[in-house]
Each structure stands twice: as C-alpha cells, then as structure tokens.
Write a protein that holds these residues in place. Sequence first.
Motif, short mmCIF file in Angstrom:
data_model
loop_
_atom_site.label_atom_id
_atom_site.label_comp_id
_atom_site.label_asym_id
_atom_site.label_seq_id
_atom_site.Cartn_x
_atom_site.Cartn_y
_atom_site.Cartn_z
N UNK A 1 19.01 13.33 -1.61
CA UNK A 1 19.07 14.60 -2.32
C UNK A 1 18.45 14.46 -3.72
N UNK A 2 18.77 13.36 -4.40
CA UNK A 2 18.20 13.14 -5.73
C UNK A 2 16.68 13.02 -5.66
N UNK A 3 16.19 12.24 -4.69
CA UNK A 3 14.75 12.02 -4.57
C UNK A 3 14.00 13.33 -4.31
N UNK A 4 14.60 14.20 -3.49
CA UNK A 4 13.92 15.44 -3.10
C UNK A 4 14.05 16.55 -4.14
N UNK A 5 15.03 16.44 -5.04
CA UNK A 5 15.30 17.52 -6.00
C UNK A 5 14.26 17.57 -7.11
N UNK A 6 14.02 18.76 -7.65
CA UNK A 6 13.12 18.93 -8.79
C UNK A 6 13.67 18.17 -9.99
N UNK A 7 12.85 17.33 -10.55
CA UNK A 7 13.29 16.53 -11.69
C UNK A 7 14.37 15.54 -11.33
N UNK A 8 14.62 15.39 -10.04
CA UNK A 8 15.66 14.46 -9.55
C UNK A 8 17.01 14.79 -10.20
N UNK A 9 17.27 16.09 -10.29
CA UNK A 9 18.46 16.60 -10.98
C UNK A 9 19.24 17.50 -10.03
N UNK B 1 0.84 -1.19 0.00
CA UNK B 1 0.00 0.00 0.00
C UNK B 1 0.88 1.25 0.00
N UNK B 2 0.40 2.25 -0.68
CA UNK B 2 1.19 3.48 -0.82
C UNK B 2 1.16 4.26 0.48
N UNK B 3 2.31 4.59 1.00
CA UNK B 3 2.38 5.37 2.22
C UNK B 3 2.12 6.84 1.87
N UNK B 4 1.62 7.57 2.84
CA UNK B 4 1.30 8.98 2.58
C UNK B 4 2.50 9.79 2.09
N UNK B 5 3.69 9.44 2.53
CA UNK B 5 4.88 10.20 2.17
C UNK B 5 5.88 9.29 1.47
N UNK B 6 5.48 8.78 0.35
CA UNK B 6 6.35 7.91 -0.44
C UNK B 6 6.63 8.57 -1.79
N UNK C 1 11.04 1.84 -10.34
CA UNK C 1 10.75 0.82 -9.33
C UNK C 1 11.49 1.10 -8.02
N UNK C 2 11.97 2.32 -7.88
CA UNK C 2 12.63 2.76 -6.65
C UNK C 2 11.64 3.56 -5.82
N UNK C 3 11.52 3.21 -4.55
CA UNK C 3 10.59 3.90 -3.66
C UNK C 3 11.35 4.42 -2.44
N UNK C 4 10.96 5.61 -2.03
CA UNK C 4 11.56 6.19 -0.82
C UNK C 4 10.45 6.61 0.13
N UNK C 5 10.54 6.10 1.36
CA UNK C 5 9.55 6.45 2.38
C UNK C 5 10.13 7.51 3.29
N UNK C 6 9.49 8.66 3.30
CA UNK C 6 9.95 9.74 4.18
C UNK C 6 9.74 9.39 5.64
N UNK C 7 8.65 8.69 5.93
CA UNK C 7 8.34 8.38 7.33
C UNK C 7 9.36 7.45 7.95
#
Length: 258
Positions: A195-203, A155-160, A165-171
């Motif tokens: 840093x990549x996950x949080x950046x705009x366009x992952x750039x 199930x998709x977490x609220x902050x994922x 196929x790469x997933x990052x959970x903030x929680x």
Amino acid sequence: MKKDNMKPITAIVVFFSLMLPSLVLGFGNYATTKENIIADVNQALAQTILDKNADHITVDTLRVFRSKLKIDELRETSYLSICTEAPSNVTFCSDTMSYKVGDERLYIRAYPNCSKAAIFGMSGQKIPSILFLLSLIWGAFSLMYLRTKSLDCYSVEPETITVGTLHFSKSSNRFWDEKRQEIYFTPMQHRLMQMFIAADGHRLSVEEICHTLWPGKEDARDTLYTLVRRIKPVLGKACNVKIEAEKGHFYVLKTEKS
C-alpha cells in the motif's frame, strides 16, 4: 524474477573440490619423484664404488655411474664429486659414501643436478594438471555465469518501484534490498508495504490503512500501531527506508538521510 540455478557457494565448493586435489596430488608426486631421484643416485653411486674405487674421479668413473642410473633423465646431468665427511651445503644430493684406497679413506657424493622444473616434468603430473585445468575452466565459467546473473538481477525490471534502497517488483510481488536480496515480511506487513509503495508520495492515512487491512474492525488503530512497530526493525536492517507518523493521522514511507 527467477532464482539462479547455481549459487556462489556451489561454484566455490566445486572449484576447490577440483583445485585442492590437483595441488595435493601434484605436490605429492613432486615429493615422491625427488625421493626416487635420490634413491636412484644412491644405488648408482654404491654400485660405482664397488666397480671403481679409484682415488680420483675419471671420465670412466662418471660413465660407469651414469650407466647404473635407472632414471634416464639423470644420465645427462648427474655428476660425482670427491668431498669431505662434512654434510654437503647442497641438500639435493646423494648420501655421503666412503671407501678406502690403500690407507686413505675417501668420501664421495653424487649430484642429480636437476632443476625444479626438470623434477616437475619427471613427476607424472598428468592427472593433477587435468584437475588443475578443469578447476580453472570451472572458475572462469562460474565467474562469467554469476556475473551475468548478477547483471540480470541488477537490471531494472519494467515494473519496479524504488524508494531509497528498497525495491518492489510488481511482476514477482517481492521486495528487495540494494544487494538484490529479498526482504521477507509477514503477510500483513507485506500488504501494508504494498500500500505504501503504490500510494502517491508513499503516504497513507490511518483510516485508509485500517479500512483496507481490517475492514470489519471498528477501531484498528492499536493493531496498526503494533504492525508498524514490527515493520520498522525489518526495514532498518534491510534498507535506508523508514515509516514515520505525521500529524493529521498519516503514515509516510521516507528515505533516511545518510
């Protein structure tokens, strides 16, 4: 994300720990009962020959034979047959016994005439049946439990945040692959991936990465190059995401085309 209390391997081990003994005990009890049945008809036949050594089988002969049987269930189904010395085509029968009537030698066999279901019913399957039932109950419970946990995991977490196929959970501050297995990075690799996950366009620019990860180092380009080079095989094994260098001193997180 909380870890499952029960792993699939635990469910499998417990299931077979119940199922295998039930099958072994059940088969052993069944085989022992067959041996006991043959032993019973053998002894009853031997005593019948001593009492009734007639040249043919009568109702009285059969009555005497059945009265000698110790297993009650056999008294309704067993029968006798005059036969030849040759082995019987029916394997589930008594030994071939012989006796003389005058100058003639006669051969006789006893047949329990039991179905496999009847033998199974006489074989004392209480404990194997309980173990078998417990294994089925455990198997059904395990499937439901693991399926529920799997659905919760998927199930998709609220902050994922998802890239390919790469997933990052903030929680939980963790990375996962498409099978929801955690991807392990070194602390520095983990920081760069965040840093990549949080950046705009992952750039990200080289300067931005170096300033954030190595703020006191004048030129960390070689260090960054080494870090990226070591992350690439980790990503390659875990997901369809890769890090590519772009002109203008940038790195970008991209999804590989299948």
